[in-house]
Write a protein that holds these residues in place. Structure first.
Motif, short mmCIF file in Angstrom:
data_model
loop_
_atom_site.label_atom_id
_atom_site.label_comp_id
_atom_site.label_asym_id
_atom_site.label_seq_id
_atom_site.Cartn_x
_atom_site.Cartn_y
_atom_site.Cartn_z
N VAL A 150 34.48 31.66 43.45
CA VAL A 150 35.94 31.86 43.45
C VAL A 150 36.45 31.71 42.02
O VAL A 150 36.11 30.74 41.33
N ASN A 151 37.26 32.66 41.58
CA ASN A 151 37.87 32.59 40.26
C ASN A 151 39.16 31.78 40.38
O ASN A 151 40.20 32.30 40.75
N THR A 152 39.06 30.48 40.11
CA THR A 152 40.20 29.59 40.32
C THR A 152 41.10 29.47 39.10
O THR A 152 42.17 28.87 39.19
N SER A 153 40.65 30.02 37.96
CA SER A 153 41.47 29.89 36.74
C SER A 153 42.31 31.13 36.50
O SER A 153 43.22 31.11 35.67
N GLY A 154 41.97 32.22 37.21
CA GLY A 154 42.71 33.46 37.03
C GLY A 154 42.43 34.15 35.70
O GLY A 154 43.09 35.12 35.34
N GLU A 155 41.40 33.68 34.98
CA GLU A 155 41.06 34.30 33.69
C GLU A 155 40.28 35.59 33.95
O GLU A 155 39.35 35.61 34.75
N SER A 156 40.66 36.65 33.22
CA SER A 156 40.04 37.95 33.49
C SER A 156 38.57 37.98 33.11
O SER A 156 37.80 38.76 33.67
N GLN A 157 38.15 37.12 32.17
CA GLN A 157 36.74 37.15 31.76
C GLN A 157 35.83 36.40 32.73
O GLN A 157 34.62 36.40 32.58
N LYS A 158 36.42 35.76 33.73
CA LYS A 158 35.59 35.04 34.71
C LYS A 158 35.45 35.87 35.98
O LYS A 158 36.39 36.56 36.39
N TYR A 159 34.30 35.77 36.58
CA TYR A 159 34.04 36.50 37.82
C TYR A 159 34.42 35.64 39.02
O TYR A 159 34.70 34.46 38.90
N GLY A 160 34.39 36.25 40.19
CA GLY A 160 34.69 35.52 41.42
C GLY A 160 35.81 36.19 42.18
O GLY A 160 36.62 36.92 41.62
N VAL A 161 35.85 35.93 43.49
CA VAL A 161 36.96 36.46 44.29
C VAL A 161 38.19 35.60 44.01
O VAL A 161 38.06 34.45 43.60
N SER A 162 39.36 36.16 44.24
CA SER A 162 40.57 35.36 44.04
C SER A 162 40.69 34.37 45.20
O SER A 162 40.17 34.63 46.29
N PRO A 163 41.37 33.24 44.99
CA PRO A 163 41.53 32.28 46.08
C PRO A 163 42.12 32.91 47.35
O PRO A 163 41.74 32.52 48.46
N THR A 164 42.98 33.92 47.18
CA THR A 164 43.57 34.55 48.37
C THR A 164 42.55 35.37 49.16
O THR A 164 42.72 35.59 50.35
N ASP A 165 41.47 35.81 48.49
CA ASP A 165 40.44 36.61 49.18
C ASP A 165 39.24 35.79 49.65
O ASP A 165 38.30 36.33 50.22
N CYS A 166 39.29 34.48 49.38
CA CYS A 166 38.11 33.64 49.65
C CYS A 166 37.72 33.64 51.13
O CYS A 166 36.55 33.83 51.47
N VAL A 167 38.70 33.46 52.01
CA VAL A 167 38.39 33.39 53.45
C VAL A 167 37.77 34.70 53.93
O VAL A 167 36.76 34.71 54.65
N ALA A 168 38.36 35.84 53.51
CA ALA A 168 37.85 37.15 53.92
C ALA A 168 36.41 37.36 53.44
O ALA A 168 35.57 37.91 54.16
N MET A 169 36.14 36.88 52.22
CA MET A 169 34.79 37.03 51.65
C MET A 169 33.78 36.18 52.45
O MET A 169 32.69 36.66 52.80
N VAL A 170 34.14 34.95 52.74
CA VAL A 170 33.25 34.08 53.52
C VAL A 170 33.02 34.68 54.91
O VAL A 170 31.89 34.72 55.41
N LYS A 171 34.07 35.19 55.51
CA LYS A 171 33.99 35.81 56.84
C LYS A 171 33.02 37.00 56.80
O LYS A 171 32.18 37.18 57.70
N HIS A 172 33.12 37.80 55.76
CA HIS A 172 32.23 38.96 55.61
C HIS A 172 30.77 38.52 55.54
O HIS A 172 29.90 39.09 56.21
#
Length: 259
Positions: A150-172
């Motif tokens: 999860v990209n919790t810092s919102g920095e563009s150079q970091k990878y990860g899903v956004s916190p808002t997409d975390c549940v959907a990603m885990v569900k997938h």
């Protein structure tokens, strides 16, 4: 204790190959002991029953350095680069538990999934990558433990899903990727001189949402957060796995791979 190798007064028999790296003269011993003590102090302070895993990040360090840590009894190591991980996994003992902690490009996924003693892929950062890794694991008849990054810092150079997409990603991962074992969440904190809690708190908020919305018991899952500069704060905020490199192995030289 006796002076000199194999002196009759030595407390334990030392395997001749390990003689030069007997734990007493192992250069990494004080560093590993120091980090382990600092981790334990936080665990005691927060009265946690769970001892976090120390993942020793050995990127850009030679296999010899990993072997020195291995000789101290350490088994969890993290690598950021595919080529390095593949090379070291061939050169080093097979009971090492490798964590892949770098950004994984789809075209290199097969190399990582194919590593026999890969313990965990910590950087699953998109549905596309999840599908590819799941398919490759299926072809290799493997079940692979993964963390959703999860990209919790919102920095563009970091990878990860956004916190808002975390549940959907885990569900997938849980519903659509039968060869992947959802094992928890991972994030990289803010790079700042003074460790800040924000990113860790955001990962905790994701954890709570996953528990509520998907009915998953996250107390059995990993929360991989905290590195050399902020692992103590991360443990206070619920980290179960810290990724420590420079504080154990010394600073990395990015200017050249070999001196």
């Amino acid at each position: 204790s006796a002076s000199g190798p194999g002196g009759s007064g030595s407390k334990e028999m030392v395997n001749p190959e390990e003689q030069k790296l007997g734990s007493e003269d192992n250069p990494l011993k004080p560093k590993f002991e120091g980090i382990t003590k600092r981790m334990q102090a936080v665990v005691n302070e927060i009265k946690s029953s769970r001892k976090p895993t120390l993942v020793a990040v050995s990127k850009m360090k030679p296999s010899e350095a990993v072997k020195e840590a291995y000789d101290l009894g350490h088994r969890h190591f993290g690598e950021n680069y595919v080529q390095e991980l593949v090379k070291k996994s061939k050169e080093l003992p097979k009971d090492i538990k490798w964590h892949f902690i770098g950004h994984l490009q789809s075209n290199k996924a097969r190399h990582v999934v194919g590593i026999e003693n890969l313990h965990m892929l910590e950087t699953l950062d998109s549905v596309k990558l999840a599908n590819i890794v799941n398919r490759i694991a299926g072809e290799m008849d493997k079940k692979l433990s993964v963390l959703v990054q999860v990209n919790t810092s919102g920095e563009s150079q970091k990878y990860g899903v956004s916190p808002t997409d975390c549940v959907a990603m885990v569900k997938h991962v849980i519903e659509k990727c039968q060869n992947l074992i959802f094992s928890g969440l991972m994030t990289i904190g803010d790079y700042s001189a003074i460790p800040k809690p924000d990113c860790f708190e955001r990962l905790n908020a994701c954890k709570t949402k996953v528990e509520k919305e998907l009915g998953i018991d996250m107390s059995k899952k990993e929360m991989s957060m905290g590195m050399s500069a902020d692992f103590e704060l991360a443990i206070k905020l619920g980290s179960t796995s810290v990724r420590v490199g420079s504080a154990l192995f010394g600073a990395r030289d990015y200017s050249k791979k070999k001196k």
